[in-house]
Design an enzyme around this catalytic site. Structure first.
Site, PDB file in Angstrom:
ATOM      1  N   LYS A  85       2.501   4.457  -3.582  1.00  0.00           N
ATOM      2  CA  LYS A  85       1.753   3.196  -3.446  1.00  0.00           C
ATOM      3  C   LYS A  85       0.266   3.390  -3.733  1.00  0.00           C
ATOM      4  CE  LYS A  85       1.352   3.311   1.633  1.00  0.00           C
ATOM      5  NZ  LYS A  85      -0.078   3.469   1.834  1.00  0.00           N
ATOM      6  N   ASP A  86      -0.213   4.630  -3.780  1.00  0.00           N
ATOM      7  CA  ASP A  86      -1.614   4.906  -4.118  1.00  0.00           C
ATOM      8  C   ASP A  86      -1.826   5.110  -5.617  1.00  0.00           C
ATOM      9  OD1 ASP A  86      -2.304   4.818  -1.450  1.00  0.00           O
ATOM     10  OD2 ASP A  86      -2.208   6.991  -1.173  1.00  0.00           O
ATOM     11  N   ARG A 151     -10.270   2.307   7.908  1.00  0.00           N
ATOM     12  CA  ARG A 151     -10.177   3.310   6.851  1.00  0.00           C
ATOM     13  C   ARG A 151     -10.027   4.694   7.470  1.00  0.00           C
ATOM     14  NH1 ARG A 151     -12.438   3.179   2.018  1.00  0.00           N
ATOM     15  NH2 ARG A 151     -11.183   5.052   1.832  1.00  0.00           N
ATOM     16  N   ARG A 157      -7.187   7.192  11.730  1.00  0.00           N
ATOM     17  CA  ARG A 157      -6.815   5.831  12.126  1.00  0.00           C
ATOM     18  C   ARG A 157      -6.229   5.808  13.538  1.00  0.00           C
ATOM     19  NH1 ARG A 157      -4.833   2.686   6.663  1.00  0.00           N
ATOM     20  NH2 ARG A 157      -6.259   3.744   5.254  1.00  0.00           N
TER      21      ARG A 157
END
Length: 313
Positions: A85-86, A151, A157
């Protein structure tokens, strides 16, 4: 086999704990499957360094892969492992996606030290995410929530949550499970509520396009159902000019030989605009057919008015 791959084979990887897990996973696969001598080249990317702004404002998710691609180009490494997904929908000239491994849980997860579900969060609760896709989907489910930027790597996180900066945060279930942190998941969102990002939960292996023998060898690692699913998902985004500044979700699942693809598009600025949702399906036997299915989903989103959602403010 020495003519097939360099020895040692070097994997370029970010140095976050999750990125290293992913690279080590591929390293172990290559050793087990082919008996290759494989090392790691750890790197810090621009995406890891810029933590005070959202990705969409500083160049998108490609910031996590550019330095790794430079290492491939300069011959300092031979392959790079990414969370798919990056990976930008269009790779730069000279690079190729050689393999996609079997997908882990593709869903989004709610992580909270106080609340067991999204429904339990009080009015105006503070929820952390920097994904525009998650922002628009959360707003559609709970317009009252205060959604704040979040972020940093996975551990950062979680630490921000534990420090009390948020009532809950939303993360990919796959990363938590891979790092043995599944116990942190309080609730997993059904894909009908929070449709995943294209490629979420899948690992991709990138190489130079002209690394023929290595590409051929890595092709043995392709998990075909995942490979075709992510081709369909990524094609939706590509057909719409996809970037991480677009709140787009796309997720495909198999029912027998038929691939069912759901896609949703939100408006990044106007929170009152409804989500656009489409669902398409087809019998899919190869990557071209999978991509065609994604393009059909994108065309249907355009028919619903997607262009008005995609216009930059």
């Amino acid at each position: 086999m020495s003519h097939v791959a360099p020895a040692p084979l070097l994997i370029a990887t970010r140095e976050s704990r999750l990125a290293l897990w992913q690279a080590e996973h591929v390293q172990a696969l290559l050793k087990q499957r082919f008996g290759l001598d494989v090392g790691l080249l750890g790197m810090t990317t621009r995406g890891d360094q810029i933590l005070d702004r959202t990705l969409s404002k500083v160049g998108g998710k490609g910031l996590f892969v550019k330095e790794l691609e430079t290492a491939l180009e300069e011959g300092r490494a031979h392959l790079a492992v990414h969370s798919l997904k990056d990976v930008p929908m269009d790779l730069p000239d000279g690079f190729a996606l050689a393999a996609v491994l079997e997908r882990e849980d593709p869903r989004d997860a709610l992580v909270s030290n106080t609340y067991a579900s999204l429904a339990e969060l009080p009015q105006g609760a503070k929820v952390g995410t920097s994904s525009l896709r998650r922002v628009v989907l959360l707003r559609s489910l709970r317009p009252d929530l205060q959604i704040e930027p979040l972020r940093g790597n996975l551990d950062t996180r979680l630490r921000k949550l534990d420090d009390g900066q948020y009532d809950a945060i939303v993360l990919a279930a796959a990363g938590l499970k891979r790092l043995g942190l599944a116990s942190r998941i309080r609730a997993t969102f059904d894909t009908s509520e929070m449709l995943p990002a294209a490629g979420q939960g899948a690992l991709g292996i990138e190489v130079l396009a002209d690394a023929g023998p290595l590409r051929a060898q890595l092709a043995d690692l392709i998990h075909r159902p995942t490979w075709l699913s992510v081709h369909a998902e990524r094609a939706v985004s590509r057909a719409l000019g996809g970037s991480c500044s677009m709140p787009l979700a796309a997720h495909a699942v198999w029912h027998g030989d038929t691939l069912h693809l759901n896609a949703a598009l939100g408006h990044g600025q106007e929170t009152t605009r409804p989500l656009l949702r489409v669902s398409v399906e087809a019998s899919v036997a190869d990557a071209d057919a999978a991509s065609a299915l994604g393009e059909e989903a994108a065309a249907r989103l355009r028919a619903l008015g997607a262009d008005g959602y995609l216009a930059t403010p």
